[in-house]
Write an enzyme that holds these catalytic residues in place. Structure first.
Site, PDB file in Angstrom:
ATOM      1  N   LYS A  60      -5.279 -16.934   5.947  1.00 11.21           N
ATOM      2  CA  LYS A  60      -4.998 -16.097   4.621  1.00 11.21           C
ATOM      3  C   LYS A  60      -6.180 -15.310   4.346  1.00 11.21           C
ATOM      4  O   LYS A  60      -7.386 -15.996   4.058  1.00 11.21           O
ATOM      5  CB  LYS A  60      -4.587 -16.832   3.585  1.00 11.21           C
ATOM      6  CG  LYS A  60      -4.342 -15.927   2.102  1.00 11.21           C
ATOM      7  CD  LYS A  60      -3.675 -17.149   1.189  1.00 11.21           C
ATOM      8  CE  LYS A  60      -3.657 -16.381  -0.197  1.00 11.21           C
ATOM      9  NZ  LYS A  60      -2.951 -17.272  -1.043  1.00 11.21           N
ATOM     10  N   ASP A  73       2.883 -22.730 -11.832  1.00  9.52           N
ATOM     11  CA  ASP A  73       3.958 -21.846 -11.082  1.00  9.52           C
ATOM     12  C   ASP A  73       4.863 -22.359 -10.168  1.00  9.52           C
ATOM     13  O   ASP A  73       4.922 -21.987  -9.116  1.00  9.52           O
ATOM     14  CB  ASP A  73       2.992 -20.669 -10.713  1.00  9.52           C
ATOM     15  CG  ASP A  73       3.883 -19.467 -10.438  1.00  9.52           C
ATOM     16  OD1 ASP A  73       4.851 -19.249 -11.319  1.00  9.52           O
ATOM     17  OD2 ASP A  73       3.586 -18.430  -9.742  1.00  9.52           O
ATOM     18  N   GLY A  91       1.822 -11.083   7.622  1.00 12.59           N
ATOM     19  CA  GLY A  91       2.259 -10.264   6.241  1.00 12.59           C
ATOM     20  C   GLY A  91       0.974  -9.632   5.834  1.00 12.59           C
ATOM     21  O   GLY A  91       0.040 -10.100   5.820  1.00 12.59           O
ATOM     22  N   ALA A  96      -4.293  -9.795   0.228  1.00 14.36           N
ATOM     23  CA  ALA A  96      -4.436 -10.814   1.186  1.00 14.36           C
ATOM     24  C   ALA A  96      -3.615 -10.388   2.556  1.00 14.36           C
ATOM     25  O   ALA A  96      -2.395  -9.604   2.327  1.00 14.36           O
ATOM     26  CB  ALA A  96      -4.221 -12.220   0.935  1.00 14.36           C
ATOM     27  N   GLY A 101      -0.411  -7.987   1.827  1.00 12.54           N
ATOM     28  CA  GLY A 101      -0.363  -7.552   0.516  1.00 12.54           C
ATOM     29  C   GLY A 101      -1.363  -6.877   0.049  1.00 12.54           C
ATOM     30  O   GLY A 101      -2.198  -6.605   0.791  1.00 12.54           O
ATOM     31  N   THR A 102      -1.173  -6.654  -1.282  1.00 16.63           N
ATOM     32  CA  THR A 102      -2.347  -5.872  -1.931  1.00 16.63           C
ATOM     33  C   THR A 102      -3.708  -6.714  -1.974  1.00 16.63           C
ATOM     34  O   THR A 102      -4.761  -6.259  -1.665  1.00 16.63           O
ATOM     35  CB  THR A 102      -2.078  -5.749  -3.349  1.00 16.63           C
ATOM     36  OG1 THR A 102      -0.565  -5.517  -3.490  1.00 16.63           O
ATOM     37  CG2 THR A 102      -2.860  -4.622  -4.043  1.00 16.63           C
TER      38      THR A 102
END
Lengths: 412, 422
Positions: free
Chosen positions: A98, A194, A75, A80, A77-78
């Protein structure tokens, strides 16, 4: 070579890394789990100036780095990119790597979420907390977190996937694992801030792992202020909506209550479009709290504009609960209500949650090997999607905007 | 399900990676020192060789980059020009005189003292300052001050500690830079990777302050006869209060309270100075350190307090007491230690011992020329590791100017002490 002295201190001169260090990599399996590190051999470094023009710290980093091999990308993302990876000496031992992107726009160095994640995961080793196996940098100064490989996706996908059937024993087993994780982090004086079902990942053996410590912090000194702009809205406790800046483990406990309720009724337990609406939704279930049932509530920052003039409301009756979450029975409902006590002082703490009679009531928690689970490529991809998120900071910013709006009253 | 505090501590990276026996610590420092010394000698020699090779080419031009080859001036030899050594060493044709392990330690201690004063000057919370100091101490276990300049590193260590301790309230790197004398954002951010790597990505430092506060609160309960816990020897709250009064040499609660407050403040100062500026964190646990500090501030009261926790028959007792004692010996050996709280807390740090002065002076002659310009180094790494050593002239010039400016500025900040001796 005229240029070599000038460029020497880079962490990873091309061509010098693999063979020399591969041999050294063997004895050191989990860097984070060992007290003593075989320090890089000094003599070889000093006598072969061309090959090992590095400090001890760089050599140590190489030893760690060379234990792992990057595999396919799971995957991006912005902040990682997540790769599947494995140990060099045992390709059957999978890991997730990661790779934190280095944002050139980022003016303040390594971002806070990455620092927090590394800080807390390095301290918190527990069967139900995602294991940070190692950290290393690559030559471009990217930080790589080697995490355990959790191929079965997020807990949220599991309860949302209506093709998967599960029962009360399953909910009990999952809930217990979550409570254990939260108890452990609180015993270590860490707040997660979270907790939600898409921050809980599922391992190959079906055990649950609490992940994403990008918003975590240590318990504060009693006099220190903390932000109330934390925790994803659906899982945020009422005291944070009311602007409390002194809190402890109780805020995580509320989130755990939401997750367990969610597992039990297979939908978001509290659902809303705005922060203001959310507090109303909470009051719809538990009634509007007053000074009588929550001493001190009227001193909270946003109480005046949010609750003072609300018409009184009574909590929903037990029949409503039985109707909404038949899977967990009265004992389970009692636990959830204990975790979701409006007054944080009356809320169970993580230890009390583990001592609750729900765990010993029938049915017994499902054995781990019999827990239903998603599998396959899609779920593994979901892990990649989850790990690559470094979202909370952006969320926090959004939230702080809303909070500033809420603060309007105070500014006048 | 009852967790023992010792078990929890053993899980911490502070225990796993940053606790040592005295001999392990010495061995590690020896290794770091020997490694760095070899690198320094090598790089200075290479630097002089480069310079010698270039000399004919440079003879007509007034910039060292007059020719296109440039010798990677952005990172290496250009910096060397500002350090007095290469020329000197080359002239003598002899070995560079590197710091010894003991000298390195003196220099690191000096950097940490300066960091402590800087924290005070910036009015940072003690937690932030102490975390930054411990980051420095950890960093210099694996790196030499000959390789990385302590002044530059301390600024970054502070910013890292700020981010970790204060989160979003830390403020930006530019804000922080603006609070420091003549420091840019790049100066703050550039060495960060070097530091976090040497810290092995372990960012939690377990300080003894909270534990000290716990002891203080317990003692307050005792002198008010509110102590709720059961003691192993069956003493009642009234008995305990009487014994505490005796240990404090007071007869009433008000006097006891006043004395307790002073003891707490004194112990806290010991933790904020001696515990930070010695190897205490590497050699002892937070609990041992805080009890040692407390015993230095109030020996009789600490003995009384420990007796409420450990029965005299306990087999572990002699070992616990002797460990606390050896930690107390370490703390009281530091020159910041005073038997009674000093009015000018940091007065002792105004003058350096002669051997520290000598080591600081010697350091100026043995800095690794390849690692002094951290901003350029970092920029180089960010762009690409493999650079062909060519920089366009303007860039090289600007960098050189920046570098010289930065060096001048750092002299302005840290100068007074150096000037006195040089």
């Amino acid at each position: 070579m005229g240029m070599s002295p000038a460029l020497s201190p880079r962490p990873n001169p091309p061509g010098s890394n693999a063979p020399a260090n591969a041999a050294k990599a063997k004895p050191l399996v989990h860097l984070l789990n060992h007290k003593t590190v075989p320090s890089p051999s000094l003599t070889s470094a000093a006598t072969t100036p061309g090959g090992s023009d590095e400090g001890l710290a760089e050599e140590m980093n190489d030893v760690v780095k060379n234990q792992f091999v990057f595999g396919s990308r799971l995957g991006e993302g912005t902040y990682a990119t997540v790769y599947r990876g494995h140990y060099r000496d045992d390709p059957s031992k999978l890991v997730a790597i990661k790779k934190m992107k280095k944002n050139t726009e980022w003016q303040d160095g390594i971002n806070l979420d990455s620092l927090r994640e590394m800080k807390y995961l390095a301290e918190l080793h527990h069967p139900h907390v995602i294991n940070l196996i190692a950290v290393f940098t690559t030559k471009d100064e990217n930080i790589n977190l080697v995490l355990e490989h959790l191929p079965r996706g997020e807990l949220q996908d599991l309860w949302q996937d209506k093709s998967i059937a599960y029962g009360g024993a399953d909910v009990k087993a999952w809930s217990n694992m979550i409570c254990q994780a939260v108890w452990w982090i609180h015993e270590n004086f860490v707040l997660h801030r979270d907790i939600k079902s898409n921050n809980i990942l599922i391992a190959a053996d079906n055990s649950l792992k609490l992940a994403d410590f990008g918003l975590a912090r240590s318990f504060a000194n009693p006099e220190a202020d903390m932000t109330y702009n934390v925790i994803t809205r659906f899982y945020r406790p009422p005291e944070l909506f009311l602007g409390s800046s002194h809190y402890g483990g109780c805020v995580d406990v509320w989130s755990v209550g939401c997750v367990i309720a969610e597992l039990a009724c297979r939908e978001f337990f509290f659902w809303s479009n705005t922060d203001l609406e959310h507090l109303v939704k909470i009051c719809d279930v538990f009634g509007v709290p007053t000074e009588a049932d929550w001493p001190g509530i009227s001193k909270l920052r946003f109480w005046k504009e949010q609750l003072e003039n609300s018409p009184p409301k009574r909590p929903v009756p037990m029949s409503w609960w039985r109707n909404r979450m038949p899977l967990i029975g009265d004992a389970g409902i009692d636990l959830v209500k204990g975790l979701l006590a409006m007054d944080p002082v009356k809320r169970l703490d993580a230890k009390q949650a583990l001592e609750h009679h729900y765990w010993t009531a029938a049915p017994k928690p499902q054995k781990r090997e019999n827990l239903p689970a998603k599998g396959g490529k899609a779920a593994e991809k979901a892990m990649g999607e989850q790990l690559k998120r470094v979202g909370p900071e952006a969320d926090e910013e959004k939230m702080s905007k809303i909070a500033r709006k809420l603060d309007f009253g105070a500014m006048r | 399900m009852r967790l023992n505090e010792d078990d929890l501590y053993r899980q911490s990276t502070q225990y796993k990676h940053w606790s040592f026996t005295a001999s392990d610590l010495t061995r590690l420092r020896q290794k770091t020192n020997a490694h760095a010394a070899a690198q320094v000698k090598l790089h200075i020699a290479q630097d002089s060789a480069e310079r010698a090779k270039l000399a004919p080419l440079d003879s007509g031009a007034n910039t060292p980059n007059g020719t296109g080859t440039g010798t990677g001036s952005g990172t290496g030899s250009g910096t060397g020009a500002n350090t007095p050594v290469p020329g000197g060493a080359g002239d003598k044709g002899g070995e560079v005189d590197c710091l010894t392990m003991d000298e390195e330690k003196m220099v690191v201690d000096k950097f940490c003292e300066t960091a402590m004063k800087l924290g005070d000057f910036l009015k940072l919370q003690p937690d932030v300052t102490c975390t930054a100091i411990q980051f420095m101490r950890r960093f210099y276990l694996y790196n030499s001050p000959m390789t990385y300049d302590g002044t530059k590193m301390s600024k970054t260590a502070f910013f890292l500690a700020l981010k970790l301790e204060l989160g979003t309230r830390a403020g930006s790197a530019s804000d922080f830079a603006s609070r420091l004398p003549k420091t840019t954002r790049d100066d703050i951010v550039a060495p960060e990777y070097t530091i976090v790597q040497a810290l092995r990505f372990n960012f939690e430092v377990r300080h003894p302050f909270r534990g000290l506060k716990g002891v203080h609160l317990e003692l307050e309960d005792i002198i008010h006869a509110n102590y709720a816990s059961v003691t192993h020897d069956g003493r009642t709250p009234a008995d305990l209060r009487a014994d505490a009064f005796a240990a404090l040499q007071v007869t009433d609660e008000a006097a006891a309270e006043g004395k307790l407050g002073n003891i707490y403040a004194h112990a806290k100062d010991i933790l904020a100075m001696a515990a930070q500026l010695t190897d205490a964190y590497f050699l002892f646990t937070p609990a041992q350190i805080l009890l040692a500090a407390h015993s230095l501030a109030a020996p009789a009261l600490t003995a009384f307090y420990l007796a409420t926790k450990i029965p005299s028959s306990s087999p572990a007792r002699p070992r616990i007491l002797s460990t606390i004692q050896s930690c107390a010996d370490l703390l009281s050996s530091h020159r910041s230690f005073t038997k009674n709280p000093a009015p000018n807390k940091h007065g002792w740090a105004d003058t350096d011992p002669p051997e520290t002065k000598r080591a600081m002076k010697k350091l100026r002659g043995c800095k690794d020329p390849t690692t002094q310009d951290l901003v350029a180094l970092n920029a180089g790494r960010k762009r690409d590791v493999v650079r062909d050593g060519e920089l366009d002239e303007g860039k090289a010039k600007r960098r050189k100017l920046n570098r010289e400016k930065a060096e001048k500025e750092s002299d302005a900040f840290w100068g007074p002490e150096l000037k006195k001796e040089g």
